[in-house]
Design a protein around this motif. Sequence first.
Motif, short mmCIF file in Angstrom:
data_model
loop_
_atom_site.label_atom_id
_atom_site.label_comp_id
_atom_site.label_asym_id
_atom_site.label_seq_id
_atom_site.Cartn_x
_atom_site.Cartn_y
_atom_site.Cartn_z
N ILE A 12 -2.54 -18.31 12.12
CA ILE A 12 -3.18 -17.03 11.80
C ILE A 12 -2.42 -16.30 10.70
N THR A 13 -3.14 -15.90 9.67
CA THR A 13 -2.59 -15.05 8.62
C THR A 13 -3.15 -13.64 8.82
N LEU A 14 -2.27 -12.69 9.16
CA LEU A 14 -2.69 -11.34 9.48
C LEU A 14 -2.66 -10.46 8.23
N ILE A 15 -3.76 -9.75 7.99
CA ILE A 15 -3.84 -8.79 6.89
C ILE A 15 -3.94 -7.39 7.48
N GLN A 16 -2.95 -6.54 7.20
CA GLN A 16 -2.95 -5.15 7.68
C GLN A 16 -2.42 -4.24 6.59
N PRO A 17 -3.31 -3.60 5.84
CA PRO A 17 -2.88 -2.76 4.72
C PRO A 17 -2.16 -1.49 5.16
N ASN A 18 -1.48 -0.88 4.21
CA ASN A 18 -0.90 0.44 4.40
C ASN A 18 -1.90 1.46 3.86
N TYR A 19 -2.54 2.20 4.75
CA TYR A 19 -3.61 3.11 4.34
C TYR A 19 -3.10 4.44 3.78
N GLY A 20 -1.85 4.74 4.02
CA GLY A 20 -1.36 6.04 3.57
C GLY A 20 -2.11 7.16 4.27
N LYS A 21 -2.69 8.06 3.51
CA LYS A 21 -3.40 9.20 4.07
C LYS A 21 -4.89 8.94 4.25
N LEU A 22 -5.35 7.73 3.94
CA LEU A 22 -6.77 7.41 4.10
C LEU A 22 -7.08 7.27 5.59
N LYS A 27 -14.36 7.99 0.07
CA LYS A 27 -13.25 7.45 -0.72
C LYS A 27 -13.33 5.93 -0.81
N LEU A 28 -14.51 5.43 -1.13
CA LEU A 28 -14.76 4.00 -1.17
C LEU A 28 -13.83 3.30 -2.15
N ASP A 29 -13.69 3.85 -3.36
CA ASP A 29 -12.88 3.19 -4.39
C ASP A 29 -11.43 3.04 -3.95
N GLU A 30 -10.87 4.08 -3.31
CA GLU A 30 -9.48 4.02 -2.86
C GLU A 30 -9.31 3.00 -1.73
N LEU A 31 -10.27 2.98 -0.81
CA LEU A 31 -10.20 2.06 0.32
C LEU A 31 -10.25 0.61 -0.12
N ILE A 32 -11.18 0.29 -1.00
CA ILE A 32 -11.33 -1.11 -1.39
C ILE A 32 -10.13 -1.59 -2.21
N GLU A 33 -9.51 -0.68 -2.95
CA GLU A 33 -8.33 -1.07 -3.73
C GLU A 33 -7.15 -1.37 -2.81
N VAL A 34 -7.00 -0.58 -1.76
CA VAL A 34 -5.94 -0.82 -0.78
C VAL A 34 -6.09 -2.21 -0.17
N TYR A 81 -13.64 -4.00 3.20
CA TYR A 81 -13.75 -5.46 3.25
C TYR A 81 -14.46 -6.01 2.02
N ILE A 82 -15.18 -5.17 1.32
CA ILE A 82 -15.88 -5.61 0.11
C ILE A 82 -14.89 -6.21 -0.88
#
Length: 261
Positions: free
Chosen positions: A227-237, A244-251, A19-20
Amino acid sequence: MKKQYSIAFGGWAARGLAYIWVIRYLEEQDIIIKEISWTSIWSIIWALYALGKSSDEMREIASSIQYLKLIDLDMKHGLLKGNKVYKKLQEIFWDICIEDLKIPLTIVATDLENGKKIEFRKWKLIDAIRASISLPSIFQPSKIENNMYLDWGIVNNLPIESLNWDEIIAITALKKGTEEMKLKRTVLWMDFNVWFFTMNFQILQKTIILMMKQNEDRSIETTGKSITLIQPNYGKLEFYNFNKLDELIEVWYEAIKRVLT
């Protein structure tokens, strides 16, 4: 005219760290957040936002936390006592009250006695956060005065109904629940059935996700708001990938950028 929204978000362990960079995007676009509601562990991120911290400051705080050192085992009442987490919250927030924050904030928890929703809008911030993160079997229930509290995520992981503003960004940290389970593992080019514990872990995780996804969908459908829904594609995270903070925040950054633009 600047865009204005309320935000509701649900937690799911390490993914809440991401969320950062949602906040980074809001900063870049000069979007005004009128109010915030949440449940579960990474309420800390939005508490920092409501306090006036920038995304860079949050990332520095999140990167400095040694998560393994926050583990204090208690096999009688829950996996973790939560005392070390509470002490860390004290270091960050001191004795700040929810009503003293710059953005109206609602922290949602469950009253263990009757299963009812409790909305903390005026209270000591760290006590409300501790109540909200008390996931059954993981953390001991949180005691405030004579009441015991659990994570509201067990009933509704996305507390949209706690918001008053009509334009809402709803952010879910769950996977879609349609991912296939891994039934085989490969060793030296040979396939074997996965271990018993691995299989049961996958089943438990999938069950929890499906249950939480259902209560999130119900919340979205019954509010009657935009409502605007945000749901990322996490892949293998996964939810336990705190390293894996950097990968998560970029997603997350790419997800909110894609939806809001």
